[in-house]
Write an enzyme that holds these catalytic residues in place. Structure first.
Site, PDB file in Angstrom:
ATOM      1  N   SER A 122      70.489 -32.526 -90.053  1.00  0.00           N
ATOM      2  CA  SER A 122      70.215 -31.855 -88.782  1.00  0.00           C
ATOM      3  C   SER A 122      69.995 -32.826 -87.620  1.00  0.00           C
ATOM      4  CB  SER A 122      68.984 -30.952 -88.945  1.00  0.00           C
ATOM      5  OG  SER A 122      67.871 -31.693 -89.420  1.00  0.00           O
ATOM      6  N   LYS A 133      67.838 -39.108-101.885  1.00  0.00           N
ATOM      7  CA  LYS A 133      67.372 -38.430-100.679  1.00  0.00           C
ATOM      8  C   LYS A 133      66.177 -39.197-100.130  1.00  0.00           C
ATOM      9  CE  LYS A 133      65.545 -34.084 -98.924  1.00  0.00           C
ATOM     10  NZ  LYS A 133      65.316 -32.659 -99.183  1.00  0.00           N
ATOM     11  N   TYR A 139      76.964 -29.523 -90.354  1.00  0.00           N
ATOM     12  CA  TYR A 139      76.837 -28.339 -89.498  1.00  0.00           C
ATOM     13  C   TYR A 139      78.042 -28.209 -88.575  1.00  0.00           C
ATOM     14  CZ  TYR A 139      72.155 -28.686 -91.345  1.00  0.00           C
ATOM     15  OH  TYR A 139      71.094 -28.767 -92.208  1.00  0.00           O
ATOM     16  N   LYS A 149      71.619 -38.684 -98.808  1.00  0.00           N
ATOM     17  CA  LYS A 149      71.103 -37.947 -97.662  1.00  0.00           C
ATOM     18  C   LYS A 149      69.955 -38.714 -97.034  1.00  0.00           C
ATOM     19  CE  LYS A 149      68.794 -33.650 -96.668  1.00  0.00           C
ATOM     20  NZ  LYS A 149      68.073 -32.542 -97.225  1.00  0.00           N
TER      21      LYS A 149
HETATM   22  C1  PBG Z   1      64.257 -29.353 -98.263  1.00  0.00           C
HETATM   23  C2  PBG Z   1      65.489 -29.803 -97.570  1.00  0.00           C
HETATM   24  C3  PBG Z   1      65.495 -30.538 -96.378  1.00  0.00           C
HETATM   25  C4  PBG Z   1      66.820 -30.656 -95.995  1.00  0.00           C
HETATM   26  C5  PBG Z   1      67.597 -30.004 -96.943  1.00  0.00           C
HETATM   27  N1  PBG Z   1      66.756 -29.480 -97.924  1.00  0.00           N
HETATM   28  C6  PBG Z   1      64.381 -31.055 -95.563  1.00  0.00           C
HETATM   29  C7  PBG Z   1      63.308 -31.837 -96.166  1.00  0.00           C
HETATM   30  O1  PBG Z   1      63.439 -32.443 -97.227  1.00  0.00           O
HETATM   31  O2  PBG Z   1      62.245 -31.826 -95.547  1.00  0.00           O
HETATM   32  C8  PBG Z   1      67.259 -31.352 -94.741  1.00  0.00           C
HETATM   33  C9  PBG Z   1      68.568 -30.962 -94.160  1.00  0.00           C
HETATM   34  C10 PBG Z   1      68.776 -31.364 -92.744  1.00  0.00           C
HETATM   35  O3  PBG Z   1      67.946 -32.044 -92.105  1.00  0.00           O
HETATM   36  O4  PBG Z   1      69.817 -30.985 -92.210  1.00  0.00           O
HETATM   37  N2  PBG Z   1      64.190 -29.428 -99.608  1.00  0.00           N
END
Ligand code: PBG
Length: 332
Positions: free
Chosen positions: A282, A202, A321, A256
């Site tokens: 997102s 991530k 989504y 991700k």
């Molecule tokens: C937080 C988390 C995030 C997302 C999923 N879980 C955001 C972050 O790490 O700040 C992002 C998902 C998305 O942007 O659709 N643990």
């Protein structure tokens, strides 16, 4: 594998593109509803479906309407739904105790979905950010996001989710050692069949902006997440993280964000062969929707093309989504 090509005109590679029938015969990858995991946002109240400005077509739903949405997703053949809570700021604390409360929004949503749509798998998010006063995924001590104390809290969170009926635990926190700790705790508590899909690779990404609005974390977040999320310049490090998480007991791994990290997806699948997933996050969703709303791209075409790209890169599935919209199209 190195494809062989005869010299021209023995080989005319356009022959296999000549008609829809022939193109269909030779298509190497396909997208189906079964490839989709649908991330949803849950909020308190009843009968509420609240639009999220930066994610057109995405809503925060109260638990009753989340269950209804899950029933619809199940009927569309979507195999899994992933819950993200929009936690009221009054419940955000320094110790994040709401994270493992059996009656927090997320756990109530798990139980409601399992009852209403027993055949859809329920995935969760494990990280402290929805409950943390400073918006971080871990505890902050003297400006540092501390690892080991955070892992203890994440384990409590995991057990509360498993107790509520979660099928897949989704640790998105990027702490070290959490997969092993969660796996051990799940085994010890008798949850032998609860899967872990680790957010292994991530990245500290700009593509999460609209999500942080959706869960109400943008205002809260102090600083950035770069001491735990990955540097976008790194690829070998992703392989080390994925190998580590598989060795600690992850059943599935995730990359991700998605589209900007397809090389990581491809490398993950070809190196480890493990169940590999990508999260079309997102910001990726928002970009496609915004351009489509402006008439600058064909939204449907780009949505389907972007998801098929994940399959081509070796992913077994995609958190998106777009899931219900896509499933509807694929089901005709
Ligand atoms: C937080 C988390 C995030 C997302 C999923 N879980 C955001 C972050 O790490 O700040 C992002 C998902 C998305 O942007 O659709 N643990």
């Amino acid at each position: 594998m190195r494809p062989t090509v005869a010299p021209f005109p023995a080989a005319r590679l356009r022959r296999t593109r000549v008609s829809p029938a022939i193109r269909g015969m030779v298509r190497e990858n396909n997208l189906t509803a079964e490839d989709l995991i649908w991330p949803v946002f849950v909020r308190d109240g009843e009968g509420i479906e609240e639009p999220i400005a930066s994610m057109p077509g995405v809503y925060r739903r109260s638990v009753d309407l989340i269950s209804k949405a899950a029933v619809e997703a199940e009927a569309l053949g979507i195999p899994a739904i992933c819950i993200f809570p929009y936690t009221d700021s009054s419940l955000k604390t320094e110790d994040c105790a709401e994270a493992w409360s059996p009656d927090n929004l997320s756990n109530r949503a798990i139980r409601a979905i399992k009852e209403a749509a027993p055949n859809i798998a329920v995935m969760t998010d494990v990280a402290l950010d929805p409950y943390n006063i400073n918006g971080h995924d871990g505890y902050v001590e003297n400006g540092e996001i501390v690892n080991d104390r955070t892992v203890e809290a994440l384990v409590k969170m995991t057990l509360a989710q498993a107790e509520s009926g979660a099928d897949i635990i989704g640790p998105s926190d990027m702490m070290d050692g959490r997969i092993g700790a969660m796996r051990q705790a799940l085994e010890a508590a008798g949850y032998h069949n609860v899967c872990i899909m680790s957010y292994s690779a991530k990245y500290a990404s700009g593509f999460y902006g609209p999500f942080r609005d959706a869960v109400g974390a943008s205002g809260a977040l102090q600083g950035d997440k770069k001491t735990y999320q990955m540097d976008p310049g790194n690829s070998n490090e992703a392989m080390r993280l994925i190998e580590r998480d598989l060795q600690e007991g992850a059943d599935m791994v995730m990359v991700k964000p998605g589209l900007a990290y397809l090389d990581i997806c491809y490398r993950t699948k070809s190196t480890f062969g493990a169940p590999t997933f990508a999260y079309q996050v997102s910001g990726e969703y928002a970009m496609i929707k915004a351009a489509a709303q402006n008439g600058w791209i064909d939204g449907e075409k780009v949505m389907l093309e972007s998801l098929l790209a994940f399959k081509r890169a070796g992913c077994d599935g995609i958190l998106s989504y777009f899931a219900p919209e896509v499933a509807q199209i694929l089901n005709g």
